[in-house]
Design a protein around this motif. Sequence first.
Motif, PDB file in Angstrom:
ATOM      1  N   LYS A 250       4.977  -0.136   1.873  1.00 40.14           N
ATOM      2  CA  LYS A 250       4.346   0.865   1.032  1.00 40.14           C
ATOM      3  C   LYS A 250       3.665   0.182  -0.146  1.00 40.14           C
ATOM      4  O   LYS A 250       2.571   0.568  -0.567  1.00 40.14           O
ATOM      5  CB  LYS A 250       5.377   1.875   0.532  1.00 40.14           C
ATOM      6  N   ASN A 251       4.332  -0.871  -0.654  1.00 43.15           N
ATOM      7  CA  ASN A 251       3.717  -1.640  -1.737  1.00 43.15           C
ATOM      8  C   ASN A 251       4.465  -2.944  -1.942  1.00 43.15           C
ATOM      9  O   ASN A 251       5.686  -3.012  -1.780  1.00 43.15           O
ATOM     10  CB  ASN A 251       3.732  -0.858  -3.058  1.00 43.15           C
TER      11      ASN A 251
ATOM     12  N   ARG B  95       4.418  -5.919  -5.061  1.00 43.77           N
ATOM     13  CA  ARG B  95       3.859  -6.284  -6.364  1.00 43.77           C
ATOM     14  C   ARG B  95       3.894  -7.799  -6.530  1.00 43.77           C
ATOM     15  O   ARG B  95       4.911  -8.449  -6.275  1.00 43.77           O
ATOM     16  CB  ARG B  95       4.612  -5.604  -7.507  1.00 43.77           C
TER      17      ARG B  95
ATOM     18  N   ASP C 255      -0.881  -4.866  -7.112  1.00 42.97           N
ATOM     19  CA  ASP C 255      -0.139  -4.268  -6.006  1.00 42.97           C
ATOM     20  C   ASP C 255      -0.943  -4.333  -4.720  1.00 42.97           C
ATOM     21  O   ASP C 255      -2.172  -4.190  -4.723  1.00 42.97           O
ATOM     22  CB  ASP C 255       0.198  -2.809  -6.315  1.00 42.97           C
ATOM     23  N   SER C 256      -0.228  -4.514  -3.614  1.00 38.52           N
ATOM     24  CA  SER C 256      -0.894  -4.547  -2.316  1.00 38.52           C
ATOM     25  C   SER C 256      -1.249  -3.156  -1.826  1.00 38.52           C
ATOM     26  O   SER C 256      -2.244  -2.972  -1.123  1.00 38.52           O
ATOM     27  CB  SER C 256       0.013  -5.232  -1.288  1.00 38.52           C
ATOM     28  N   GLY C 257      -0.405  -2.145  -2.188  1.00 37.94           N
ATOM     29  CA  GLY C 257      -0.551  -0.837  -1.569  1.00 37.94           C
ATOM     30  C   GLY C 257      -0.205  -0.950  -0.091  1.00 37.94           C
ATOM     31  O   GLY C 257       0.229  -1.996   0.394  1.00 37.94           O
TER      32      GLY C 257
END
Length: 290
Positions: A177-178, A180, A205-207
Amino acid sequence: MMNIYLAFVFCFFSGFISAQTPVFEGRVMHGKEAVPFATIGVKGKNIGTVANENGYFKLILPMDKLSKDNDTIIVSSIGFIEKKLSIDKIGRAVGKSQEVFLEKDEFLLEEVKIKPGKVKVKRFGNSRVARLTSHTIFPRSQQVDDALGRETGMVLKIDTNITLKDFNIYISGNQFKNVRFRLQFYDLSNDVPVLIPVRDDILFDSGPNSGWIKVDLKEHNISIRGKEKIGVTIQWLTSEKLDDNSRFLSISGFLKVFSLGGLYRPKSQALWQYSKWTLSLYLTADSFSM
């Protein structure tokens, strides 16, 4: 130069805790305020972790690998004076939550004066995308995850007078989901990475998506002068799973047989390692010349 495309795997395994394993736990503070994402690690060894966004941390201490007389725990964060803690003192307080206080570092960054001359927008690094690669991050599954704080990145040759505009990295696969990360820069003038000070933490954040991620650096006012090469790394701070099957996030990269372009260390205070790996990451910068 021949490029060989292979799978590149960094594993971030979660640590199991036995009843006999000492755990140093507590909170990193500045006055009454928490210090988020501070790093806690044993100098020169692969033992370390990262505090969460509220300053709380847990660090496994394998005492059979530590010397009470020679080893030191370093607690550090951007903008603060690092704190050194003796293994002997920490060992006697294991089992009790402890507060670690950091003091502000009132360093002054050199004022950048742009002299008249030519300016070009240039790219430094690798914008190519490799298809067979994985930089894998496993999620936390136990009480303590002792793999937080690992860093990976690249050695970049740069012009000697640049101001950074943005950082770009290619996520080739993502089951989270994410995730960091912290972005960091190192002076490699003497081949041993020395952290380049910046005004504040650069977090991104990657997301849940894959593809190129762009981090805008203009607001951070980062100018690098008199360097011919630097290290650019991302440090894993925390991750949030989509579901119980979430297992990895991968970063595009490839192997350069005749080059040591990769930069890696497994913990925040561990020794640096150079590798033949090149990740799909680059900087965009204004380059100034007379």
